[in-house]
Scaffold this active site. Structure first.
Site, PDB file in Angstrom:
ATOM      1  CG  HIS A   1      16.258  46.683   3.667  1.00  0.00           C
ATOM      2  ND1 HIS A   1      16.333  47.446   4.807  1.00  0.00           N
ATOM      3  CD2 HIS A   1      17.515  46.662   3.152  1.00  0.00           C
ATOM      4  CE1 HIS A   1      17.576  47.878   4.971  1.00  0.00           C
ATOM      5  NE2 HIS A   1      18.313  47.418   3.987  1.00  0.00           N
TER       6      HIS A   1
ATOM      7  NE  ARG B   1      19.220  42.436   1.671  1.00  0.00           N
ATOM      8  CZ  ARG B   1      19.333  43.658   1.119  1.00  0.00           C
ATOM      9  NH1 ARG B   1      20.530  44.113   0.780  1.00  0.00           N
ATOM     10  NH2 ARG B   1      18.270  44.390   0.912  1.00  0.00           N
TER      11      ARG B   1
ATOM     12  CG  ASP C   1      17.953  25.047  10.090  1.00  0.00           C
ATOM     13  OD1 ASP C   1      18.900  24.502   9.496  1.00  0.00           O
ATOM     14  OD2 ASP C   1      17.978  25.320  11.306  1.00  0.00           O
TER      15      ASP C   1
ATOM     16  CD  GLU D   1      25.303  46.133   2.115  1.00  0.00           C
ATOM     17  OE1 GLU D   1      24.354  46.620   1.469  1.00  0.00           O
ATOM     18  OE2 GLU D   1      25.150  45.263   2.998  1.00  0.00           O
TER      19      GLU D   1
ATOM     20  CG  ASP E   1      23.360  50.332   1.704  1.00  0.00           C
ATOM     21  OD1 ASP E   1      22.993  51.366   2.280  1.00  0.00           O
ATOM     22  OD2 ASP E   1      22.740  49.261   1.795  1.00  0.00           O
TER      23      ASP E   1
END
Length: 258
Positions: free
Chosen positions: A46, A73, A87, A148, A174
């Protein structure tokens, strides 16, 4: 804190405090990383940045004087974004929308190189921070599954028992909606929400893995850690910027009226 130290502390269920970032602001990340937080988590699901922003912010965290490691995240439980984040030098990934033990196993596989998993080998930047040896990456890189959803909560004991999973992470907004809340702060489901949090904590403790949660401020983080969560994230830069700017604006307006 090095990635190895962070991974050992998290797996040892030691109390850790992190900070959440949505903004593509490497200079701000560099400052935040020097405040004493154990990790900074960059939100690629987000958050308001792309790959280059994620890379730049992870590099900012690794500058001299930092106390933190950089976490990401990822946007989905998929080997491609998970591999890109690792990476780029992330010390670990937080994987959203984990609904089952199978989902958790898929997340673990995306983080580990063969024969333990299916991560593609190409540590273009992470080799400078963690090292190019797969064994080092496995030792120093953590994978956390978000709890969630209603399905994730229903299967949380099996999720926590997934081999190779380092911890779970509650997404409270959530999860509150998933258990029937009309809003992310709906007080009508407070008792059920607290029961859900207790279930997650107990499942993680029984499995011997870390249990984390997203919180809006340091005071709430302290409460959750005291309850038995082993790590907590204070969220987030965009919201806190608005809050403090509003506070200063109100103070200035009131002073001007006087």
């Amino acid at each position: 804190m090095t990635p190895a130290e962070f991974a050992a502390a998290l797996r040892g269920r030691q109390p850790l405090v992190g900070y959440w970032s949505l903004l593509d602001a490497p200079v701000a990340a560099e400052r935040l990383a020097r405040l004493g937080y154990d990790y900074l988590a960059f939100d690629a699901q987000h958050g308001l940045f792309g790959y280059q922003g994620m890379l730049n912010n992870l590099m900012a965290v690794d500058t001299q004087g930092s106390t933190a490691v950089g976490m990401v995240r990822v946007e989905a439980n998929d080997p491609a974004p998970i591999g890109r984040a690792l990476d780029a030098g992330a010390a670990g990934v937080i994987v959203p929308l984990v609904d089952s033990a199978r989902d958790a196993a898929d997340a673990v596989a995306a983080v580990r190189y063969p024969p333990l998993g299916r991560r593609s080998y190409g540590p273009m930047r992470s080799q400078l921070r963690i090292g190019p040896d797969p064994a080092d990456a496995h030792l120093q890189t953590v994978v956390l599954a978000m709890i969630e959803t209603a399905d994730g909560l229903a299967d949380v004991e099996a999720i926590c028992a997934t081999p190779g999973l380092d911890g779970v992470y509650v997404g409270p907004s959530d999860l509150r909606l998933a258990i029937g809340g009309a809003t992310t702060g709906d007080p009508a489901v407070h008792a059920d929400f607290e029961a859900a949090l207790a279930r997650v904590r107990k499942a993680a403790e029984a499995a011997g893995i870390a249990a984390g949660i997203h919180t809006p401020d340091g005071a709430t983080a302290a409460v959750r850690l005291a309850e038995g969560f082993t790590y907590a994230t204070v969220a987030c830069d965009l919201v806190h910027l608005q809050q403090i700017a509003t506070t200063h604006l109100e103070a200035a307006r009131q002073g001007n009226r006087g």
